[in-house]
Motif scaffolding. Structure first.
Motif, PDB file in Angstrom:
ATOM      1  N   CYS A  32       0.830  -1.211   0.000  1.00 39.52           N
ATOM      2  CA  CYS A  32       0.000   0.000   0.000  1.00 39.52           C
ATOM      3  C   CYS A  32       0.860   1.255   0.000  1.00 39.52           C
ATOM      4  N   ARG A  33       1.945   1.198   0.808  1.00 39.30           N
ATOM      5  CA  ARG A  33       2.823   2.361   0.830  1.00 39.30           C
ATOM      6  C   ARG A  33       3.495   2.607  -0.522  1.00 39.30           C
ATOM      7  N   ALA A  34       3.940   1.511  -1.152  1.00 38.51           N
ATOM      8  CA  ALA A  34       4.580   1.653  -2.474  1.00 38.51           C
ATOM      9  C   ALA A  34       3.606   2.205  -3.511  1.00 38.51           C
ATOM     10  N   GLU A  35       2.371   1.685  -3.462  1.00 44.08           N
ATOM     11  CA  GLU A  35       1.338   2.165  -4.403  1.00 44.08           C
ATOM     12  C   GLU A  35       1.034   3.626  -4.147  1.00 44.08           C
ATOM     13  N   ASN A  36       1.009   3.998  -2.838  1.00 42.21           N
ATOM     14  CA  ASN A  36       0.723   5.383  -2.483  1.00 42.21           C
ATOM     15  C   ASN A  36       1.826   6.306  -3.019  1.00 42.21           C
ATOM     16  N   ASN A  37       3.077   5.861  -2.856  1.00 43.72           N
ATOM     17  CA  ASN A  37       4.192   6.670  -3.368  1.00 43.72           C
ATOM     18  C   ASN A  37       4.098   6.853  -4.883  1.00 43.72           C
ATOM     19  N   GLN A  38       3.770   5.767  -5.606  1.00 44.35           N
ATOM     20  CA  GLN A  38       3.644   5.844  -7.055  1.00 44.35           C
ATOM     21  C   GLN A  38       2.517   6.789  -7.461  1.00 44.35           C
ATOM     22  N   LEU A  39       1.371   6.660  -6.718  1.00 42.83           N
ATOM     23  CA  LEU A  39       0.240   7.544  -7.017  1.00 42.83           C
ATOM     24  C   LEU A  39       0.597   8.994  -6.750  1.00 42.83           C
ATOM     25  N   SER A  40       1.366   9.222  -5.703  1.00 43.71           N
ATOM     26  CA  SER A  40       1.779  10.597  -5.387  1.00 43.71           C
ATOM     27  C   SER A  40       2.661  11.159  -6.510  1.00 43.71           C
ATOM     28  N   ALA A  41       3.600  10.310  -6.997  1.00 49.49           N
ATOM     29  CA  ALA A  41       4.483  10.754  -8.094  1.00 49.49           C
ATOM     30  C   ALA A  41       3.675  11.024  -9.359  1.00 49.49           C
ATOM     31  N   ASP A  42       2.728  10.106  -9.675  1.00 48.00           N
ATOM     32  CA  ASP A  42       1.886  10.309 -10.862  1.00 48.00           C
ATOM     33  C   ASP A  42       1.051  11.569 -10.723  1.00 48.00           C
ATOM     34  N   TYR A  43       0.568  11.827  -9.524  1.00 41.67           N
ATOM     35  CA  TYR A  43      -0.251  13.024  -9.278  1.00 41.67           C
ATOM     36  C   TYR A  43       0.576  14.287  -9.509  1.00 41.67           C
TER      37      TYR A  43
END
Length: 289
Positions: A32-43
């Motif tokens: 979840c943390r890794a996905e959150n980081n990726q989503l933050s970068a994409d955002y």
């Protein structure tokens, strides 16, 4: 004893399940943390892209506004030109007719020049083919600026120390006379030229000649009369003239240069009155008010 073993088995099973559950939850959390980081970068990337697109849109909007202003200015100029055209009563059809007439006249001049150039080449080729190899050593034939020049050496044309045509020149002049007679739409100028050596007035044949001007003119006149009397060339087509020493082909500092300068040129040109008629036919240019 059996009950105790059963109880211990149940407890062990429960502890194992609890441990497995704890491992699974930790792995999910990391995912979840890794996905959150990726989503933050994409955002963040999406925000930057949107900002860049907005800037591009703003630039395009500015360019569009400038284009509209330019179009409005051009339309204003066009409207003003049309108003001026209407107010000045410009007859476009008449202008087009004048342009077409001028173009037709230009095409006619080009056709006449092409025809003249072609005839000059035919004349030159015919004369060159009629001359022998020995004659070609003393006769130079060329076309310069639409005019045929036939240059003859003086020692081939005239008697020594004289302006009288010698017998040796008769055969060559007969061939030139035939060309002149065949091409009736040409005028002929006979032009005498000398070197810069003063004439020998002690010579009896030269005692009445004042200078090289006289000598060049007399030699040209002798050739004119020879063509008329011996070969029947129409004298109305002939002109005699002399240029003395003032039209040299080469330097007079050497004997070879002097020899080249002592020459008589037979210059064959299209009749000037034909070109004057063409000039008279030129369309008048009228300014439009």
């Amino acid at each position: 004893m059996k009950n105790m073993k059963k109880s211990l088995f149940i407890v062990a099973l429960a502890v194992g399940a609890l441990a497995f559950s704890s491992c699974a939850s930790k792995k999910d959390l990391e995912n979840c943390r890794a996905e959150n980081n990726q989503l933050s970068a994409d955002y963040q990337s999406a925000k930057e892209t949107i900002a860049a697109n907005n800037a591009r849109i703003k630039s395009l909007e500015d360019q569009l506004a400038q284009a509209r202003e330019s179009a409005a200015a051009l339309q204003g100029s066009l409207d003003n030109s049309l108003r001026n055209a209407n107010s000045n009563n410009i007859n476009i059809s008449k202008l087009v007719d004048q342009i077409n007439e001028s173009n037709q006249y230009i095409r006619h001049l080009v056709e006449v020049k092409s025809k003249s150039d072609s005839l000059n080449m035919v004349l030159t080729n015919n004369l060159t083919r009629s001359l022998s190899r020995e004659e070609l050593k003393e006769v130079d034939v060329q076309v310069l600026k639409g005019v045929v020049y036939i240059s003859l050496a003086d020692n081939m044309l005239y008697k020594s120390g004289s302006y009288e045509v010698n017998d040796r020149a008769e055969q060559t002049l007969s061939k030139i006379a035939k060309i002149i007679t065949d091409y009736k739409d040409y005028d002929v100028l006979i032009e005498g030229n000398t070197d810069n050596v003063p004439i020998n007035t002690a010579n009896d044949k030269m005692k009445n000649i004042r200078n090289n001007w006289d000598l060049s003119c007399l030699r040209a006149a002798s050739v004119v009369q020879y063509l008329q009397d011996r070969f029947g060339v129409n004298p109305k087509r002939l002109t005699a003239g002399g240029r003395g020493e003032y039209n040299p082909l080469a330097t007079n500092d050497t004997e070879l240069g002097k020899q080249r300068n002592r020459r008589t040129q037979i210059i064959i040109t299209p009749k000037l009155d034909q070109f004057m008629d063409l000039i008279g036919e030129a369309p008048e240019t009228k300014s439009a008010k």
